[in-house]
Design an enzyme around this catalytic site. Structure first.
Site, PDB file in Angstrom:
ATOM      1  N   PRO A 271       0.775  -1.213  -0.018  1.00  6.32           N
ATOM      2  CA  PRO A 271      -0.096   0.035  -0.159  1.00  6.32           C
ATOM      3  C   PRO A 271       0.866   1.284   0.018  1.00  6.32           C
ATOM      4  O   PRO A 271       1.750   1.264   0.850  1.00  6.32           O
ATOM      5  CB  PRO A 271      -0.725  -0.092   1.255  1.00  6.32           C
ATOM      6  CG  PRO A 271       0.003  -0.878   2.299  1.00  6.32           C
ATOM      7  CD  PRO A 271       0.835  -1.868   1.327  1.00  6.32           C
ATOM      8  N   GLY A 272       0.403   2.233  -0.614  1.00  2.00           N
ATOM      9  CA  GLY A 272       0.932   3.522  -0.694  1.00  2.00           C
ATOM     10  C   GLY A 272       0.090   4.402  -0.026  1.00  2.00           C
ATOM     11  O   GLY A 272      -0.045   5.123   0.916  1.00  2.00           O
ATOM     12  N   TYR A 313      -5.384  14.018 -12.687  1.00  2.00           N
ATOM     13  CA  TYR A 313      -6.212  12.963 -12.412  1.00  2.00           C
ATOM     14  C   TYR A 313      -7.861  13.424 -11.928  1.00  2.00           C
ATOM     15  O   TYR A 313      -8.655  12.499 -11.871  1.00  2.00           O
ATOM     16  CB  TYR A 313      -6.111  12.050 -11.185  1.00  2.00           C
ATOM     17  CG  TYR A 313      -4.742  11.696 -11.292  1.00  2.00           C
ATOM     18  CD1 TYR A 313      -4.369  10.528 -12.342  1.00  2.00           C
ATOM     19  CD2 TYR A 313      -3.868  11.895 -10.204  1.00  2.00           C
ATOM     20  CE1 TYR A 313      -2.835  10.009 -12.281  1.00  2.00           C
ATOM     21  CE2 TYR A 313      -2.490  11.199 -10.324  1.00  2.00           C
ATOM     22  CZ  TYR A 313      -2.062  10.349 -11.188  1.00  2.00           C
ATOM     23  OH  TYR A 313      -0.925   9.855 -11.033  1.00  2.00           O
ATOM     24  N   CYS A 339       1.175  29.763 -14.832  1.00  6.75           N
ATOM     25  CA  CYS A 339       0.868  30.300 -16.016  1.00  6.75           C
ATOM     26  C   CYS A 339       0.185  29.443 -17.113  1.00  6.75           C
ATOM     27  O   CYS A 339       0.650  28.993 -18.169  1.00  6.75           O
ATOM     28  CB  CYS A 339       1.819  31.172 -16.643  1.00  6.75           C
ATOM     29  SG  CYS A 339       2.082  32.752 -15.763  1.00  6.75           S
TER      30      CYS A 339
HETATM   31  C1  LIG Z   1       1.913   2.692  -7.083  1.00  4.80           C
HETATM   32  C2  LIG Z   1       2.139   1.289  -6.666  1.00  4.80           C
HETATM   33  C3  LIG Z   1       1.426   0.761  -5.422  1.00  4.80           C
HETATM   34  C4  LIG Z   1       0.836   1.523  -4.468  1.00  4.80           C
HETATM   35  O1  LIG Z   1      -0.500   1.881  -4.894  1.00  4.80           O
HETATM   36  P1  LIG Z   1      -1.513   2.644  -4.116  1.00  4.80           P
HETATM   37  O2  LIG Z   1      -2.793   2.942  -4.769  1.00  4.80           O
HETATM   38  O3  LIG Z   1      -0.895   3.910  -3.723  1.00  4.80           O
HETATM   39  O4  LIG Z   1      -1.658   2.095  -2.800  1.00  4.80           O
HETATM   40  C5  LIG Z   1       1.744  -0.583  -5.133  1.00  4.80           C
HETATM   41  N1  LIG Z   1       2.472  -1.449  -5.981  1.00  4.80           N
HETATM   42  C6  LIG Z   1       2.961  -1.122  -7.268  1.00  4.80           C
HETATM   43  C7  LIG Z   1       3.512  -2.111  -8.117  1.00  4.80           C
HETATM   44  C8  LIG Z   1       2.702   0.416  -7.647  1.00  4.80           C
HETATM   45  O5  LIG Z   1       3.445   0.991  -8.757  1.00  4.80           O
END
Ligand SMILES: *Cc1c(COP(=O)(O)O)cnc(C)c1O
Length: 411
Positions: A271-272, A313, A339
């Site tokens: 997770p990010g 997005y 700009c």
């Molecule tokens: C960007 C990415 C993530 C994280 O995705 P989120 O939607 O931010 O949780 C996980 N795995 C890979 C391979 C990614 O490129």
């Protein structure tokens, strides 16, 4: 251990945010360390399996202090470039806790990652063949499979569709197996990442099953990595991933398959956004109020160079006036100083804005500072971490010397 319910949103503490803006200047990114920890704990607790590893996808927010925070909690690191690998090592992650999942990078870059001892996740057949020929079974590798299941969301963030550039198509599985057998590949991981926005655990399970049904063919397998896509709320009443329901269903299925097959595997996620999005607040100051025939613009001391998600997005970031929380609601279109068309939000209801007010953009932890640029030769904002009620600078604001530091010219 802190649970999510105990973590009050920093928004309830406007004073500390305003104090940060005053101390470190505007525009400014502020992160709440307690919130990051609570998100990690909640996700971790949602799964009931013997071996679980959460790898922080650090492209969301790459400040080394954030990498260290998650390392301290026991997370691994998911990286997509050799530079992220190097940051992870510098932050203190052991090489074996770093997964490198590149797409369309050179063989030389992957070789470099191999030399650092991190896990390699291969996402095309040519590369798989190349590394098989050169390393045989000496190199444990993970294979990124594209199950072609759409997890939903914006097409720009959806990576599971049939003409996506990511992963090796599940339809090419016979080819993977042929390479594995002829080159004696040591495939220790299977991976998928279908993109953002898991709303329906059953759709996800369907994709997960596609991988789980193949573990038979991979005797060296140690882990299955189901990527990410956990959705967080951006607006009130936003539908988002029900983590507990999702965790329960995936764990049950995972445990069942492991038991049936007599295998002990580690369940992984990367997770990010889920870990850092809601911990972030982007503060900026109103320079101009401009009434036109159609709307009232609030013009900020920032722009798409610092927060590109709304323009890139169509992302929604909730905007609050920190300086006048009790003012009457009015309708504004909030824009930046770049700009070109540079709109953060159209027709937003915000407490009456005066010049000099500090506005706050919510959900500013993931893909915000990480995507900031120097467009229009502006400095990227400073970053501040609030931990245990105290704030500290974790990235200073840039200067003209920073902008010039890589340019070659005669003085
Ligand atoms: C960007 C990415 C993530 C994280 O995705 P989120 O939607 O931010 O949780 C996980 N795995 C890979 C391979 C990614 O490129």
């Amino acid at each position: 251990m802190i649970t999510l319910n105990q973590v009050k949103p920093l928004m309830n503490n406007r004073d500390i945010l305003l104090q940060c803006a005053e101390t470190y200047g505007s525009p400014l990114y502020v992160y709440d360390a307690d919130r990051m920890r609570a998100q990690y704990e909640r996700l971790h607790q949602a799964f009931d399996v013997q071996d679980l590893k959460l790898n922080y996808a650090c492209k969301a927010l790459t400040n080394i202090n954030v990498l260290r925070l998650f390392q301290g909690l026991g997370a691994g690191l998911d990286t997509v470039s050799i530079q992220e690998v190097e940051l992870g090592l510098r932050a203190g992650y052991a090489p074996e806790d770093i997964i490198y999942t590149p797409n369309c990078v050179s063989i030389a870059e992957i070789e470099k990652a191999i030399s650092k001892g991190v896990h390699i996740n291969i996402d095309n057949l040519e590369m798989l063949e190349h590394f098989g020929v050169h390393y045989g079974n000496r190199l444990p590798i993970c294979v990124r499979i594209n199950p072609h299941v759409m997890a939903g969301g914006n097409r720009k963030i959806s990576v599971g569709h049939i003409d996506s550039k990511f992963g090796i198509s599940i339809h090419q599985l016979p080819h993977i197996l042929r390479l594995k057998d002829t080159l004696n590949l040591n495939i220790t991981g299977l991976h998928m990442h279908t993109g953002s926005d898991i709303l329906d655990a059953n759709v996800f399970l369907f994709a997960a099953d596609i991988l789980l049904n193949q573990i038979d063919s991979f005797p060296d397998l140690k882990s299955i990595d189901f990527g990410s896509g956990f959705k967080v709320p951006y607006k009130q009443d936003d539908v988002c991933t029900d983590i507990e329901d999702f965790g329960k269903k995936i764990s049950e299925r995972f445990n069942q398959v492991c038991e049936e097959q007599g295998r002990r595997l580690t369940l992984m996620f990367e997770p990010g956004k889920y870990l850092v999005s809601e911990s972030g607040y982007f503060l900026a100051t109103v320079n101009v109020i401009k009434r036109t025939t159609s709307t009232v613009f609030a013009g900020m001391d920032t722009g798409l160079n610092h927060l590109i998600r709304p323009m890139f997005y169509d992302a929604y970031h909730h905007i609050v006036n920190l300086s006048n929380p009790d003012g009457h609601d009015k309708i504004y279109t909030v824009v930046g100083y770049i700009c070109e068309t540079d709109t953060f939000g159209w027709n937003r209801k915000i407490n009456e804005i005066k010049i000099g007010d500090v506005l706050c953009f919510k959900n500013a932890g993931a893909y915000c500072h990480a995507m900031a640029s120097n467009y229009n030769s502006r400095y990227r904002p400073a970053e501040v971490m609030i931990d245990g009620g105290k704030h500290r600078l974790i990235r200073r604001r840039e200067t003209l010397d920073d902008l010039l530091s890589t340019q070659v010219f005669d003085n």
